[in-house]
Design a protein around this motif. Structure first.
Motif, short mmCIF file in Angstrom:
data_model
loop_
_atom_site.label_atom_id
_atom_site.label_comp_id
_atom_site.label_asym_id
_atom_site.label_seq_id
_atom_site.Cartn_x
_atom_site.Cartn_y
_atom_site.Cartn_z
N GLY A 16 0.85 -1.19 0.00
CA GLY A 16 0.00 0.00 0.00
C GLY A 16 0.88 1.24 0.00
N GLY A 17 0.47 2.26 0.74
CA GLY A 17 1.21 3.53 0.75
C GLY A 17 2.28 3.58 1.83
N VAL A 18 1.99 4.29 2.90
CA VAL A 18 3.03 4.62 3.89
C VAL A 18 3.61 3.38 4.59
CG1 VAL A 18 3.50 5.92 6.00
CG2 VAL A 18 2.04 6.92 4.23
N ASP A 22 -6.85 3.77 -4.15
CA ASP A 22 -7.02 5.07 -3.49
C ASP A 22 -6.87 6.22 -4.48
OD1 ASP A 22 -7.44 3.85 -1.06
OD2 ASP A 22 -5.39 4.12 -0.34
N ASN A 58 -2.47 -1.88 4.97
CA ASN A 58 -3.87 -2.08 5.32
C ASN A 58 -4.45 -3.24 4.50
OD1 ASN A 58 -6.75 -1.78 5.32
ND2 ASN A 58 -6.48 0.29 6.16
N SER A 111 -5.64 -1.65 1.01
CA SER A 111 -4.39 -1.62 0.25
C SER A 111 -4.08 -2.97 -0.41
CB SER A 111 -3.20 -1.24 1.14
OG SER A 111 -3.29 0.11 1.56
N SER A 127 2.74 -8.58 9.38
CA SER A 127 1.52 -8.03 9.99
C SER A 127 1.58 -6.51 10.17
CB SER A 127 1.28 -8.67 11.36
OG SER A 127 0.12 -8.07 11.93
N LYS A 155 -0.53 3.04 12.67
CA LYS A 155 -1.09 4.31 12.23
C LYS A 155 -2.27 4.01 11.30
CE LYS A 155 0.64 8.68 10.49
NZ LYS A 155 1.29 9.16 9.29
N MET A 176 9.08 -0.20 12.30
CA MET A 176 10.18 0.41 11.53
C MET A 176 10.19 1.91 11.73
SD MET A 176 9.63 -1.78 8.04
CE MET A 176 7.86 -1.92 8.20
#
Ligand code: GDP
Ligand code: CA
Length: 311
Positions: free
Chosen positions: A8-10, A36, A195, A199, A224, A233, A290
């Protein structure tokens, strides 16, 4: 060794960055999420693909985890003066990416080719791939009605209660030949700590992708995104709950049932190892939070080293 990451993204970009700067970085492919994607000011914005590309190009705003560093907002402010809705932050330099993508798309270039070109121009040597060239979009059914992902996430600040989530257009989408080839040729496939609902599902549920993952010689291993029953987040916990999965490693494993062969869980969740192993998964326990590049590279190298010996 050919590594393929589904991201996914972040959250996913952290794993991508770790792999890219690890000893396995020279043969890295990443299939990103396009569900998205959305039009803003007439421009096609692809937040997760841009986050991946900017991260690997070392151009990311590391404080936010998305967007370009050293941004200004003159364009957005000028749009606001014209009466435009500007709740979606888009920096001046970032606008160039969206202008380029939109203009290329309008001249009939395949989105995969556009994404590849942007990555190349920014100096990224990993293969950034799209699961499909068609438009698919996350739709969130909330107590306030149907919302696209950015409206739920940015405009509404994840406040409305979620009733249901689906990905519009996915049944009719076709997988890209590049993603099928990467799945087929991979030695190890890693699902990033992203996600699962908005995601990863929009990648693996593109018709043909799940079957390709199943028939690939490579084991599929997920990291995970849940640690100790919480997301690091974002709203993944609420989205998991809305889709009837528990918001912990067991819920993630359930969501990925039939898809993954191995599962990397955090040290804080090590008590779940035996129940996960009893369900047939090869389990690895690691420090999965991380915070900096050292954490990212070390997680990436540990996952590849340990998981590639388990199968
Ligand atoms: P988005 O598209 O920007 O929402 O990002 P992703 O879908 O790729 O990732 C979101 C998920 O990443 C969230 O569920 C977070 O819990 C998870 N995440 C973020 N950072 C970390 C981390 O350092 N370790 C782990 N295990 N998960 C993380
Ligand atoms: Ca996203």
């Amino acid at each position: 060794m050919k590594i393929l990451l589904l991201s996914g993204g972040v959250g996913g970009a952290k794993m991508a960055e770790g792999l890219y700067h690890s000893e396995y970085g020279n043969e890295l492919s990443v299939i990103g999420n396009v569900a998205d994607d959305m039009l803003f000011h007439g421009l096609w914005v692809s937040p997760d693909i841009d986050t991946l590309t900017y991260t690997l190009a070392d151009l990311i705003d590391t404080k936010k985890g998305w967007g370009l560093k050293d941004e200004t907002t003159n364009t957005l402010e000028a749009l606001e003066r014209l009466g435009c809705d500007t709740w979606m932050y888009l920096g001046d330099k970032d606008f160039a990416t969206h202008i380029y993508r939109t203009q290329q798309k309008q001249s009939g270039i395949r989105p995969s080719v556009i994404a590849k070109h942007i990555a190349k121009q920014l100096g990224v040597t990993a293969n950034i791939l799209l699961p499909t060239d068609q438009v698919i979009q996350n739709r969130i059914h909330t107590e306030q009605g149907w919302l696209d992902f950015q409206s739920y996430f940015v405009k509404k600040g994840c406040q409305p209660e979620i009733l249901d989530i689906f990905v519009s257009g996915i049944e009719d989408a076709q997988p890209t030949p590049e993603s099928l080839k990467a799945i087929n040729e991979a030695d190890l496939i890693i699902i990033a700590p992203s996600n699962p609902i908005v995601s990863i599902n929009p990648i693996v549920n593109v018709p043909g992708i799940r079957a390709a993952l199943k028939s690939s010689k490579a084991p599929v291993v997920a990291v995970s995104p849940m640690i100790n029953g919480k997301t690091v987040k974002g709203p993944a916990d609420r989205m998991m709950a809305a889709m009837n999965f528990s918001s912990d490693v067991l819920g993630v494993a359930n969501c990925y049932q039939g898809l993954i062969d191995g599962f990397v869980i955090d040290i804080e969740d090590q008590q779940f190892t035996s129940v996960l192993e009893a369900s047939g998964l090869k389990v690895m326990v690691a420090q999965t939070l991380m915070k900096n590049r050292i954490d990212k590279v070390s997680l990436a190298e540990n996952v590849v080293a340990e998981m590639s010996t388990k199968f």
